[in-house]
Every structure is written in C-alpha cells, then in structure tokens.
Design a protein around this motif. Structure first.
Motif, PDB file in Angstrom:
ATOM      1  N   ARG A   6       4.730  -5.901 -10.141  1.00  0.00           N
ATOM      2  CA  ARG A   6       4.223  -6.750  -9.099  1.00  0.00           C
ATOM      3  C   ARG A   6       5.403  -6.654  -7.619  1.00  0.00           C
ATOM      4  N   SER A   7       6.399  -6.983  -8.064  1.00  0.00           N
ATOM      5  CA  SER A   7       7.700  -6.682  -6.896  1.00  0.00           C
ATOM      6  C   SER A   7       7.619  -5.308  -6.385  1.00  0.00           C
ATOM      7  N   ILE A   8       7.522  -4.378  -7.462  1.00  0.00           N
ATOM      8  CA  ILE A   8       7.513  -3.142  -6.739  1.00  0.00           C
ATOM      9  C   ILE A   8       6.391  -2.651  -5.860  1.00  0.00           C
ATOM     10  N   ALA A   9       5.263  -3.167  -6.327  1.00  0.00           N
ATOM     11  CA  ALA A   9       3.824  -2.915  -5.382  1.00  0.00           C
ATOM     12  C   ALA A   9       4.134  -3.424  -4.208  1.00  0.00           C
ATOM     13  N   LEU A  10       4.714  -4.581  -4.069  1.00  0.00           N
ATOM     14  CA  LEU A  10       4.683  -5.328  -2.593  1.00  0.00           C
ATOM     15  C   LEU A  10       5.821  -4.479  -1.944  1.00  0.00           C
ATOM     16  N   TRP A  11       6.876  -4.122  -2.472  1.00  0.00           N
ATOM     17  CA  TRP A  11       7.894  -3.150  -1.575  1.00  0.00           C
ATOM     18  C   TRP A  11       7.052  -1.717  -1.026  1.00  0.00           C
ATOM     19  N   LEU A  12       6.076  -1.211  -1.915  1.00  0.00           N
ATOM     20  CA  LEU A  12       5.545  -0.038  -1.490  1.00  0.00           C
ATOM     21  C   LEU A  12       4.309  -0.455  -0.656  1.00  0.00           C
ATOM     22  N   LEU A  13       3.660  -1.366  -0.821  1.00  0.00           N
ATOM     23  CA  LEU A  13       2.538  -1.810   0.191  1.00  0.00           C
ATOM     24  C   LEU A  13       2.582  -2.492   1.415  1.00  0.00           C
ATOM     25  N   ALA A  14       3.823  -3.051   1.576  1.00  0.00           N
ATOM     26  CA  ALA A  14       4.361  -3.815   2.620  1.00  0.00           C
ATOM     27  C   ALA A  14       4.027  -3.125   3.920  1.00  0.00           C
ATOM     28  N   ALA A  30      15.080  -6.223   7.297  1.00  0.00           N
ATOM     29  CA  ALA A  30      15.116  -4.775   6.572  1.00  0.00           C
ATOM     30  C   ALA A  30      14.743  -3.731   7.598  1.00  0.00           C
ATOM     31  N   PRO A  31      15.363  -2.525   7.761  1.00  0.00           N
ATOM     32  CA  PRO A  31      14.983  -1.416   8.720  1.00  0.00           C
ATOM     33  C   PRO A  31      13.472  -0.947   8.153  1.00  0.00           C
ATOM     34  N   ASP A  32      12.673  -0.593   9.198  1.00  0.00           N
ATOM     35  CA  ASP A  32      11.430   0.107   8.831  1.00  0.00           C
ATOM     36  C   ASP A  32      11.596   1.451   8.781  1.00  0.00           C
ATOM     37  N   THR A  33      12.028   2.017   7.624  1.00  0.00           N
ATOM     38  CA  THR A  33      12.316   3.195   7.370  1.00  0.00           C
ATOM     39  C   THR A  33      11.609   3.808   6.181  1.00  0.00           C
ATOM     40  N   MET A  34      11.286   5.088   5.849  1.00  0.00           N
ATOM     41  CA  MET A  34      10.892   5.564   4.786  1.00  0.00           C
ATOM     42  C   MET A  34      11.685   5.342   3.757  1.00  0.00           C
ATOM     43  N   ALA A  35      13.287   5.720   4.008  1.00  0.00           N
ATOM     44  CA  ALA A  35      14.285   5.410   2.803  1.00  0.00           C
ATOM     45  C   ALA A  35      14.033   3.837   2.344  1.00  0.00           C
ATOM     46  N   CYS A  41      10.542   3.402  -5.602  1.00  0.00           N
ATOM     47  CA  CYS A  41      10.461   4.621  -6.281  1.00  0.00           C
ATOM     48  C   CYS A  41      11.921   4.839  -7.055  1.00  0.00           C
ATOM     49  N   ILE A  42      12.814   4.697  -6.398  1.00  0.00           N
ATOM     50  CA  ILE A  42      14.239   5.259  -6.886  1.00  0.00           C
ATOM     51  C   ILE A  42      14.747   4.062  -8.026  1.00  0.00           C
ATOM     52  N   VAL A  43      13.934   2.880  -8.342  1.00  0.00           N
ATOM     53  CA  VAL A  43      14.149   2.405  -9.366  1.00  0.00           C
ATOM     54  C   VAL A  43      14.310   3.142 -10.723  1.00  0.00           C
ATOM     55  N   ASP A  94      -4.003   8.661   1.988  1.00  0.00           N
ATOM     56  CA  ASP A  94      -3.196   9.886   1.695  1.00  0.00           C
ATOM     57  C   ASP A  94      -2.101  10.265   2.837  1.00  0.00           C
ATOM     58  N   ALA A  95      -2.324   9.561   4.040  1.00  0.00           N
ATOM     59  CA  ALA A  95      -1.163   9.930   5.122  1.00  0.00           C
ATOM     60  C   ALA A  95       0.129   9.214   4.745  1.00  0.00           C
ATOM     61  N   TYR A  96       0.145   8.288   3.944  1.00  0.00           N
ATOM     62  CA  TYR A  96       1.363   7.626   3.536  1.00  0.00           C
ATOM     63  C   TYR A  96       1.807   8.185   2.382  1.00  0.00           C
ATOM     64  N   LEU A  97       1.085   8.696   1.603  1.00  0.00           N
ATOM     65  CA  LEU A  97       1.671   9.389   0.367  1.00  0.00           C
ATOM     66  C   LEU A  97       2.115  10.863   0.835  1.00  0.00           C
ATOM     67  N   ARG A  98       1.530  11.413   2.159  1.00  0.00           N
ATOM     68  CA  ARG A  98       2.177  12.351   2.395  1.00  0.00           C
ATOM     69  C   ARG A  98       3.738  12.229   3.203  1.00  0.00           C
ATOM     70  N   GLU A  99       3.611  11.204   3.861  1.00  0.00           N
ATOM     71  CA  GLU A  99       5.224  10.675   4.312  1.00  0.00           C
ATOM     72  C   GLU A  99       6.036  10.533   3.025  1.00  0.00           C
ATOM     73  N   MET A 100       5.686  10.040   2.219  1.00  0.00           N
ATOM     74  CA  MET A 100       6.616   9.745   0.821  1.00  0.00           C
ATOM     75  C   MET A 100       7.095  11.107   0.434  1.00  0.00           C
ATOM     76  N   ALA A 101       6.112  12.022   0.238  1.00  0.00           N
ATOM     77  CA  ALA A 101       6.373  13.310  -0.329  1.00  0.00           C
ATOM     78  C   ALA A 101       7.320  14.085   0.628  1.00  0.00           C
ATOM     79  N   ARG A 102       7.114  13.895   1.971  1.00  0.00           N
ATOM     80  CA  ARG A 102       8.088  14.532   2.977  1.00  0.00           C
ATOM     81  C   ARG A 102       9.605  13.990   2.833  1.00  0.00           C
ATOM     82  N   HIS A 103       9.528  12.838   2.567  1.00  0.00           N
ATOM     83  CA  HIS A 103      10.941  12.107   2.551  1.00  0.00           C
ATOM     84  C   HIS A 103      11.549  12.628   1.238  1.00  0.00           C
ATOM     85  N   PHE A 104      11.074  12.674   0.049  1.00  0.00           N
ATOM     86  CA  PHE A 104      11.579  12.984  -1.257  1.00  0.00           C
ATOM     87  C   PHE A 104      11.967  14.595  -1.067  1.00  0.00           C
TER      88      PHE A 104
END
Length: 245
Positions: A6-14, A30-35, A41-43, A94-104
C-alpha cells in the motif's frame, strides 16, 4: 493489500492525475522528479539483481525504453503475471509508464562478475552455435539476430542477454515455453523459439550467457533493420500504442 505494498502504491500514484487523492500523502518538500517518484521501484529493482521470498528482481537500469514500457504494460494488463506489479501499476496510464521506462533506460548499467562456465566443452559449443548461427532446420534464429551482435539488446524494445544470472535465464526460458506466464500483445516469437529448444539446450544457453561479461555499450538502435514481422511481434505495444519517440 499488505502495508508495504500500500505504501509503495501511494508513492507511485501520487504524481498521477487519476490518483490525485493519493497526492496528499507525498512527503512535504519532496522534489517532483521521476527519480523521486520511482523510489518505490528501487525497493526491489536495485543496481544489482536480487532474490526475494517469492520472486527474482532483475536490474532494470539501462534496458531499452521500449522493452521496459512493454513489460510495464504487460504487467498492468495481465499479459505478464506477478500480482504485486499488477497492483502497483493498475491505475497508471500509458504516458506515465512511458516516462518511467524512459527514466530507467537512461540510467547507467551495473553488471555483476560473470559466473563460472560449469558445463562440458560440447555443451558450450552447442550454446555458441545456437547463439551465433541458430538452427535453420528447426526455424530457430541466432540469438544475435534479434539481441544484437554483442548480445546487449536492440533498441527500442529487445533486451540484452548478458549480465543476467543463469537461474534467471532458465526461469525466463521456462516461462516462455510453458505459456501463460509471459506473453505480449502480439503472438510472441520467443514462446515459439523456447518451445523448439530442448531442456539440454536451454541449460547450455543459460550457462554460456551467464558466463559472459556484460559491457557498458548501450543497446544498438537497429530496430529498423529487423524483419518487419519481428518488429511487429517484439515492438507491438510501442509501435502501435505509444507512437513515435
């Protein structure tokens, strides 16, 4: 849902508009960055491969953007099965998943030392033949035909094969062969190839690949040179849903 999930989900969805109600729990300042957003994810997906109680968590840094985007969508839409991933991604567009993919995909690769090659010479020769030449009589292409001459992947949607543990490679072969656990939007060539390989061959391939060191080379951007049918199968989600880069 467990407390950690639940905690992880809140971080991703915020940061996502469809989950605005979750934004209130984001730490103040908290900075509004993809990192910052993908800290959940990096847990699990750290700079090294990691085995958990119920799953194996591979490194995802540096993998092709299209490949990561495809896998995120596959988990979310039920084409690839791991319940915690589905729960974390089910409300993300999809657009947000694409941002995540681009970051990693832009992160630097980090490889563990290669494993010892603990197979007889004839098994190593078998693996090398399949990797470099395939088996035309059984319609098995060379691994290098899709994953690149250096086996480091083909951008934007075919991953590399080096720097991965033998047990992980064996598990992936098993998932493809058995069906149901991994499948793409289009009918996958890997499920067909894995089904044509004997257990002795997949054992040899996994051992040989795990014994090769990964390189710092980025995935070759050679997707345009792939046969049209292969590009359709491997890049179906990227090409049909995400549009041009």
């Amino acid at each position: 849902m467990t407390q950690w999930l639940r905690s992880i989900a809140l971080w991703l969805l915020a940061p996502v508009a469809v989950a605005a109600a979750s934004a209130d729990v984001q730490p103040a300042g908290a900075p509004d960055t993809m990192a910052e957003r993908v800290k959940a994810c990096i847990v699990c997906h750290t700079t090294a491969d990691k085995a958990g109680r119920d799953a194996y968590y591979p490194r995802i840094a540096g993998k092709p953007e299209g490949y990561l985007f495809n896998q995120l969508r596959n988990f979310r839409d039920g084409r690839r099965h791991y319940r915690p991933m589905k729960l974390l991604l089910e409300n993300l567009p999809d657009a947000y998943l694409r941002e995540m993919a681009r970051h990693f995909s832009a992160l630097e690769l980090a490889f563990p030392p290669p494993e010892p090659l603990a197979i007889p010479p004839e098994e190593a020769d078998l693996a090398r033949t399949l990797i470099l030449r395939g088996d035309p009589a059984r319609d098995i292409p060379a691994c290098t035909a899709c994953h690149g001459a250096d086996l480091m992947g083909t951008a934007p949607f075919i991953p590399g094969l080096l720097g991965l543990p033998r047990v992980y490679l064996l598990a992936q072969f098993g998932n493809w062969r058995n069906g149901g656990l991994m499948r793409g939007q289009a009918h996958d060539c890997m499920s067909e190839i894995a089904g044509r390989l004997a257990p002795r061959e997949t054992d040899a391939l996994a051992a040989w690949l795990a014994a090769r060191p990964g390189t710092t080379a980025r995935p070759a951007d050679a997707a345009a040179a792939l046969p049209a049918e292969l590009a359709r199968r491997c890049g179906s989600i990227v090409l049909q849903s995400a549009g041009p880069q």
